[in-house]
Motif scaffolding. Structure first.
Motif, PDB file in Angstrom:
ATOM      1  N   ASP A   1     -12.392  -7.370 -30.644  1.00 52.05           N
ATOM      2  CA  ASP A   1     -11.171  -6.805 -31.233  1.00 52.05           C
ATOM      3  C   ASP A   1     -10.011  -6.809 -30.249  1.00 52.05           C
ATOM      4  OD1 ASP A   1     -12.380  -6.379 -33.674  1.00 52.05           O
ATOM      5  OD2 ASP A   1     -12.909  -4.285 -33.251  1.00 52.05           O
ATOM      6  N   ALA A   2     -10.318  -6.756 -28.962  1.00 50.95           N
ATOM      7  CA  ALA A   2      -9.253  -6.798 -27.953  1.00 50.95           C
ATOM      8  C   ALA A   2      -8.869  -8.214 -27.564  1.00 50.95           C
ATOM      9  CB  ALA A   2      -9.692  -6.024 -26.711  1.00 50.95           C
ATOM     10  N   VAL A   3      -9.838  -9.115 -27.495  1.00 51.05           N
ATOM     11  CA  VAL A   3      -9.588 -10.461 -26.979  1.00 51.05           C
ATOM     12  C   VAL A   3      -8.959 -11.368 -28.032  1.00 51.05           C
ATOM     13  CG1 VAL A   3     -10.711 -12.557 -26.128  1.00 51.05           C
ATOM     14  CG2 VAL A   3     -11.354 -10.328 -25.195  1.00 51.05           C
ATOM     15  N   ILE A   4      -9.466 -11.336 -29.248  1.00 53.49           N
ATOM     16  CA  ILE A   4      -9.013 -12.288 -30.271  1.00 53.49           C
ATOM     17  C   ILE A   4      -7.501 -12.251 -30.485  1.00 53.49           C
ATOM     18  CG2 ILE A   4      -9.097 -12.744 -32.761  1.00 53.49           C
ATOM     19  CD1 ILE A   4     -12.135 -12.312 -32.596  1.00 53.49           C
ATOM     20  N   PRO A   5      -6.867 -11.071 -30.609  1.00 50.27           N
ATOM     21  CA  PRO A   5      -5.415 -11.075 -30.833  1.00 50.27           C
ATOM     22  C   PRO A   5      -4.605 -11.645 -29.669  1.00 50.27           C
ATOM     23  CG  PRO A   5      -6.381  -8.953 -31.441  1.00 50.27           C
ATOM     24  CD  PRO A   5      -7.425  -9.711 -30.693  1.00 50.27           C
ATOM     25  N   GLN A   6      -5.197 -11.728 -28.479  1.00 51.14           N
ATOM     26  CA  GLN A   6      -4.462 -12.243 -27.322  1.00 51.14           C
ATOM     27  C   GLN A   6      -4.372 -13.772 -27.316  1.00 51.14           C
ATOM     28  OE1 GLN A   6      -5.123 -10.213 -23.458  1.00 51.14           O
ATOM     29  NE2 GLN A   6      -6.646  -8.958 -24.512  1.00 51.14           N
ATOM     30  N   PHE A   7      -5.121 -14.420 -28.215  1.00 54.25           N
ATOM     31  CA  PHE A   7      -5.132 -15.889 -28.265  1.00 54.25           C
ATOM     32  C   PHE A   7      -4.882 -16.352 -29.697  1.00 54.25           C
ATOM     33  CE2 PHE A   7      -7.609 -14.484 -24.682  1.00 54.25           C
ATOM     34  CZ  PHE A   7      -7.195 -15.307 -23.651  1.00 54.25           C
ATOM     35  N   PRO A   8      -3.686 -16.065 -30.226  1.00 52.67           N
ATOM     36  CA  PRO A   8      -3.436 -16.331 -31.653  1.00 52.67           C
ATOM     37  C   PRO A   8      -3.470 -17.808 -32.029  1.00 52.67           C
ATOM     38  CG  PRO A   8      -1.406 -15.710 -30.515  1.00 52.67           C
ATOM     39  CD  PRO A   8      -2.530 -15.449 -29.563  1.00 52.67           C
ATOM     40  N   GLN A   9      -3.195 -18.700 -31.082  1.00 49.31           N
ATOM     41  CA  GLN A   9      -3.208 -20.130 -31.426  1.00 49.31           C
ATOM     42  C   GLN A   9      -4.625 -20.698 -31.549  1.00 49.31           C
ATOM     43  OE1 GLN A   9      -0.952 -18.988 -29.167  1.00 49.31           O
ATOM     44  NE2 GLN A   9       0.912 -19.370 -30.333  1.00 49.31           N
ATOM     45  N   SER A  10      -5.609 -20.020 -30.964  1.00 48.91           N
ATOM     46  CA  SER A  10      -6.971 -20.545 -30.970  1.00 48.91           C
ATOM     47  C   SER A  10      -7.699 -20.163 -32.249  1.00 48.91           C
ATOM     48  CB  SER A  10      -7.767 -20.025 -29.769  1.00 48.91           C
ATOM     49  OG  SER A  10      -9.095 -20.517 -29.799  1.00 48.91           O
ATOM     50  N   ALA A  11      -8.272 -21.164 -32.894  1.00 44.27           N
ATOM     51  CA  ALA A  11      -9.109 -20.901 -34.069  1.00 44.27           C
ATOM     52  C   ALA A  11     -10.527 -20.538 -33.664  1.00 44.27           C
ATOM     53  CB  ALA A  11      -9.129 -22.121 -34.977  1.00 44.27           C
TER      54      ALA A  11
ATOM     55  N   ALA B   1     -16.491 -12.881 -38.928  1.00 44.73           N
ATOM     56  CA  ALA B   1     -15.951 -11.767 -39.708  1.00 44.73           C
ATOM     57  C   ALA B   1     -14.515 -11.452 -39.312  1.00 44.73           C
ATOM     58  CB  ALA B   1     -16.829 -10.531 -39.529  1.00 44.73           C
ATOM     59  N   ARG B   2     -14.115 -11.868 -38.140  1.00 48.74           N
ATOM     60  CA  ARG B   2     -12.740 -11.658 -37.663  1.00 48.74           C
ATOM     61  C   ARG B   2     -11.858 -12.888 -37.874  1.00 48.74           C
ATOM     62  NH1 ARG B   2     -16.119  -8.242 -35.789  1.00 48.74           N
ATOM     63  NH2 ARG B   2     -15.462  -6.210 -34.970  1.00 48.74           N
ATOM     64  N   GLY B   3     -12.338 -13.798 -38.699  1.00 45.61           N
ATOM     65  CA  GLY B   3     -11.524 -14.937 -39.091  1.00 45.61           C
ATOM     66  C   GLY B   3     -11.483 -16.067 -38.089  1.00 45.61           C
ATOM     67  N   LYS B   4     -12.380 -16.060 -37.120  1.00 47.02           N
ATOM     68  CA  LYS B   4     -12.410 -17.123 -36.118  1.00 47.02           C
ATOM     69  C   LYS B   4     -13.688 -17.941 -36.237  1.00 47.02           C
ATOM     70  CE  LYS B   4      -8.517 -16.034 -34.103  1.00 47.02           C
ATOM     71  NZ  LYS B   4      -7.345 -16.948 -34.107  1.00 47.02           N
ATOM     72  N   ARG B   5     -13.660 -19.128 -35.647  1.00 48.53           N
ATOM     73  CA  ARG B   5     -14.824 -19.997 -35.616  1.00 48.53           C
ATOM     74  C   ARG B   5     -15.526 -19.863 -34.275  1.00 48.53           C
ATOM     75  NH1 ARG B   5     -11.584 -25.309 -37.915  1.00 48.53           N
ATOM     76  NH2 ARG B   5     -10.541 -24.220 -39.640  1.00 48.53           N
ATOM     77  N   VAL B   6     -16.749 -20.335 -34.218  1.00 47.59           N
ATOM     78  CA  VAL B   6     -17.607 -20.126 -33.055  1.00 47.59           C
ATOM     79  C   VAL B   6     -17.785 -21.423 -32.281  1.00 47.59           C
ATOM     80  CG1 VAL B   6     -19.939 -19.494 -32.303  1.00 47.59           C
ATOM     81  CG2 VAL B   6     -18.832 -18.262 -34.196  1.00 47.59           C
ATOM     82  N   VAL B   7     -17.648 -21.305 -30.963  1.00 49.51           N
ATOM     83  CA  VAL B   7     -18.073 -22.379 -30.067  1.00 49.51           C
ATOM     84  C   VAL B   7     -18.938 -21.735 -28.997  1.00 49.51           C
ATOM     85  CG1 VAL B   7     -15.925 -22.210 -28.739  1.00 49.51           C
ATOM     86  CG2 VAL B   7     -17.323 -24.244 -28.527  1.00 49.51           C
TER      87      VAL B   7
END
Length: 537
Positions: A291-301, A331-337
Motif C-alpha cells: 500500500d505504501a510502495v505501489i502509489p510511489q511508482f504510478p507509471q509501472s504496471a 488486488a491492487r490493480g498491478k501485475r506480478v513479476v
C-alpha cells in the motif's frame, strides 16, 4: 551501412552527400506534444557534442507521422508501463538530407527514439562545434518491448544523482525500464510510513562498512518523473519471502524463532530464514508495504515480488507465499513479476517470470572450483536450489507466463571483466570488481548470444516479455565502480534487446562501440577501456 549507432537500426539506406549540423540549425516541432522531447534533445546535444543548436532556426523537423513505419514489425513482448504495443509504438523514421533532418513516428516516444539515434550520429561526428552527417534514411523499431536494467541499490546505496546518471545511460541506448532492487538482507531503501522502523533501522546498513540510506517519497517521485521524461519506466522490487534480514532487524516479531545464517567470510552472510506464509502478521506487513510502495511508482504496471533464493524454505511454503503475495499485488490493480523461482508456484498467464539461472551455470555449481570458493555449509543448499533451476522456464511457459530474459552468463554485469584494459589504472579494479564465483566475461561475450535461441524452452519471441540486464553490488562500492561495470556492457545488452538481427557481427559492433566513448567522455562517465576495442580519441 555501418553507422556508429547502438543499437543498430533495422534499416538504413545511404545517400550521397552530407549535412552540416551546427549553431545555424534549430529544431521545429509540428505537434505541441513534441515540445518537451525537442527541448531535451537540444540540451543533450549541447552536453554530448558541444553543439548549441539555434532556438530560432529550422533544420531539424519533428512530427507525428506513420510514413513507412509499418515496414518494420511491431515489437514483441510486454511493456512495463502496461500499455499495448500498438498504443505505445516506438517505431520511428529518421531522414537526413543536404537540406535538413526529419524525425517522425506515431508517438512522442517514437520521436524520442529517433532523436536518440540522431543524437548518437551527431556526437560521433562532432568536431569543433559542428558535425558532418552522412545523408541517410533510417526506419527502425525495437525487437522487444521490455528492455531494462535491474539495479541493486541495497548492497551499496546509490544516491539519487547516481541513479539519474544510470537513467541517462539507459535512455542513450533505448532501454526503457529501470528495475530498482529496493530491499534485501543488507538494507531497506524505500519509505513505508506505517512501518517507520524499516528506514529507521532497516536502512542503516549495507555491505561491510558502506553507509546505508533510503529514498524519501519525494526523492522517489523525482526519480520516477526524471525517468518518465526520458521514456523509462521505474519498476519497484520488494524481495520476499527471503532476503529479509533488514526486515527482521526492523521488526523482530516477523522473524522465525531461530534465525539461521551462513557466514561468507567477507563481512556478509546469507540468511536461511524467511517470512512465514502461515502467520497473519506476515500478511499485515506485506499489505502495509504494498500500500505504501505501489502509489510511489504510478507509471509501472508491475510490482516485482522477488521470491528468489529462499534457502531452507520448503517448496510448499514457498509456493504458498508466492501465490498469496501475487494475489495481493493483483488486488491492487498491478501485475506480478518475480525471479524465475516463482514458476514453482501456481502463477497467472499475466505474470512475468524473470529467468536468470543459466542451466549450464547451475550444473557447474557443484564443481571443484565452486566448492573451493563457498562455505561448506552453503554448497549443498546452493546446489539443491540451482538444480531445480532447469525446470523453471518450462514451468513458467507451461502456465502461459512470459519470460523476462536476464541470464547470468550474458546479462549479469557483476562478473569480472575478462579483457585487459588499455588504461593501466583499471587493472587493479578489474581484479577487485566482480564476483569471483562467476567466470570472467569479455565485451564480445555480451553480444554473441540470442535471447530466443539461448533461453531453454523458448521457440518464439512471443514467449518473452523482453530482455533485462542486472548489476549486483557486492563488489561495487562507489559510483565509479558501478559505471565501470555498466559501460560498455550496457550498450551490448541494448543491442540484444532492440536490434532485430539474431546474430551480431563482432567486428561491426566493436567499430560502433568504439565511437560511443565520445559521449561518455563529455558526460564524465567512467567506462571499462577494453583493449579489444579501438576507442575514439
Amino acid at each position: 551501412m555501418n553507422l556508429p549507432v547502438i543499437p543498430a537500426p533495422a534499416t538504413a539506406t545511404a545517400h550521397d552527400g552530407t549535412l552540416i549540423v551546427g549553431a545555424a540549425l534549430g529544431v521545429v516541432v509540428q505537434s505541441a506534444d513534441l515540445a518537451e522531447v525537442a527541448a531535451r534533445f537540444v540540451e543533450d546535444i549541447q552536453v554530448d557534442a558541444g553543439i548549441a543548436l539555434s532556438p530560432e532556426s529550422a533544420g531539424i523537423t519533428l512530427l507525428i507521422d506513420g510514413d513507412g513505419i509499418d515496414d518494420i514489425a511491431p515489437a514483441a513482448g510486454l511493456r512495463a508501463d502496461g500499455q499495448a504495443i500498438t498504443d505505445a509504438d516506438e517505431r520511428y523514421g529518421l531522414e537526413i538530407t543536404g537540406e535538413g533532418v526529419r524525425v517522425w513516428g506515431r508517438t512522442a516516444e517514437a520521436v524520442h527514439r529517433g532523436l536518440t539515434t540522431l543524437r548518437q550520429l551527431i556526437t560521433t561526428h562532432a568536431q569543433d562545434g559542428t558535425a558532418a552527417l552522412p545523408t541517410t534514411r533510417i526506419v527502425d523499431g525495437p525487437r522487444f518491448a521490455w528492455r531494462g536494467l535491474s539495479l541493486d541499490v541495497v548492497r551499496t546505496f546509490h544516491a539519487p544523482d547516481v541513479v539519474r546518471r544510470v537513467i541517462d545511460m539507459c535512455s542513450l541506448y533505448k532501454l526503457n525500464v529501470l528495475h530498482l532492487h529496493l530491499t534485501d538482507d543488507q538494507g531497506w531503501r524505500i519509505e513505508v510510513p506505517s512501518r517507520p522502523a524499516l528506514t529507521e533501522v532497516g536502512a542503516t546498513g549495507a555491505v561491510g562498512d558502506r553507509p546505508g540510506g533510503f529514498y524519501s517519497q519525494s526523492e522517489v517521485a523525482a526519480l520516477v518523473a526524471y525517468a518518465a521524461e526520458r521514456f523509462v519506466t521505474v519498476v519497484p522490487e520488494i524481495d520476499m519471502p527471503g532476503h529479509t534480514s533488514a526486515v527482521f532487524s526492523a521488526y523482530p516479531e516477523l522473524a522465525p524463532a531461530e534465525i539461521r545464517s551462513i557466514d561468507l567470510g567477507n563481512g556478509s552472510s546469507i540468511q536461511l530464514s524467511t517470512l512465514d506464509p502461515d502467520r497473519d502478521e506476515t500478511w499485515a506487513f506485506v499489505e502495509d508495504v504494498l500500500d505504501a510502495v505501489i502509489p510511489q511508482f504510478p507509471q509501472s504496471a508491475y510490482v516485482h515480488i522477488g521470491a528468489d533464493e529462499t534457502w531452507g524454505m520448503s517448496d510448499e511454503a514457498h509456493a504458498s507465499f508466492v501465490e498469496q503475495a501475487a494475489a495481493l499485488v493483483r488486488a491492487r490493480g498491478k501485475r506480478v513479476v518475480g525471479w524465475q523461482e516463482v514458476a514453482r508456484a501456481a502463477i497467472s498467464s499475466d505474470d512475468v517470470v524473470q529467468y536468470w539461472m543459466d542451466v549450464a551455470e547451475a550444473e557447474s555449481a557443484d564443481s571443484d572450483k565452486a566448492a573451493s570458493m563457498l562455505p561448506p555449509d552453503l554448497l549443498p543448499i546452493l546446489v539443491e536450489g540451482l538444480r531445480k533451476a532447469k525446470h523453471d522456464a518450462p514451468k513458467a511457459l507451461a502456465q502461459g507466463a512470459r519470460l523476462l530474459v536476464s541470464p547470468t552468463t550474458w546479462l549479469y554485469f557483476d562478473r569480472p571483466h575478462a579483457d585487459a584494459s588499455s588504461d593501466p589504472g583499471q587493472e587493479e579494479a578489474r581484479k577487485r570488481v566482480g564476483l569471483p564465483f562467476y567466470p570472467a566475461a569479455s565485451i564480445r561475450d555480451g553480444v554473441e548470444w540470442d535471447p530466443v535461441e539461448n533461453t531453454p524452452g523458448v521457440q518464439t519471441e512471443d514467449q518473452l516479455a523482453g530482455v533485462e540486464a542486472a548489476v549486483w553490488c557486492e563488489t561495487i562500492a562507489t559510483s565509479d565502480e558501478l559505471e565501470f561495470t555498466l559501460l560498455p556492457r550496457l550498450a551490448g545488452a541494448a543491442e540484444k534487446a532492440w536490434t532485430r538481427q539474431t546474430s551480431t557481427d563482432w567486428s561491426d559492433y566493436a567499430t560502433r562501440l568504439g565511437r560511443q566513448s565520445l559521449t561518455w567522455k563529455h558526460r564524465g562517465w567512467t567506462w571499462f577501456q577494453s583493449v579489444e576495442i579501438n576507442w575514439a580519441p
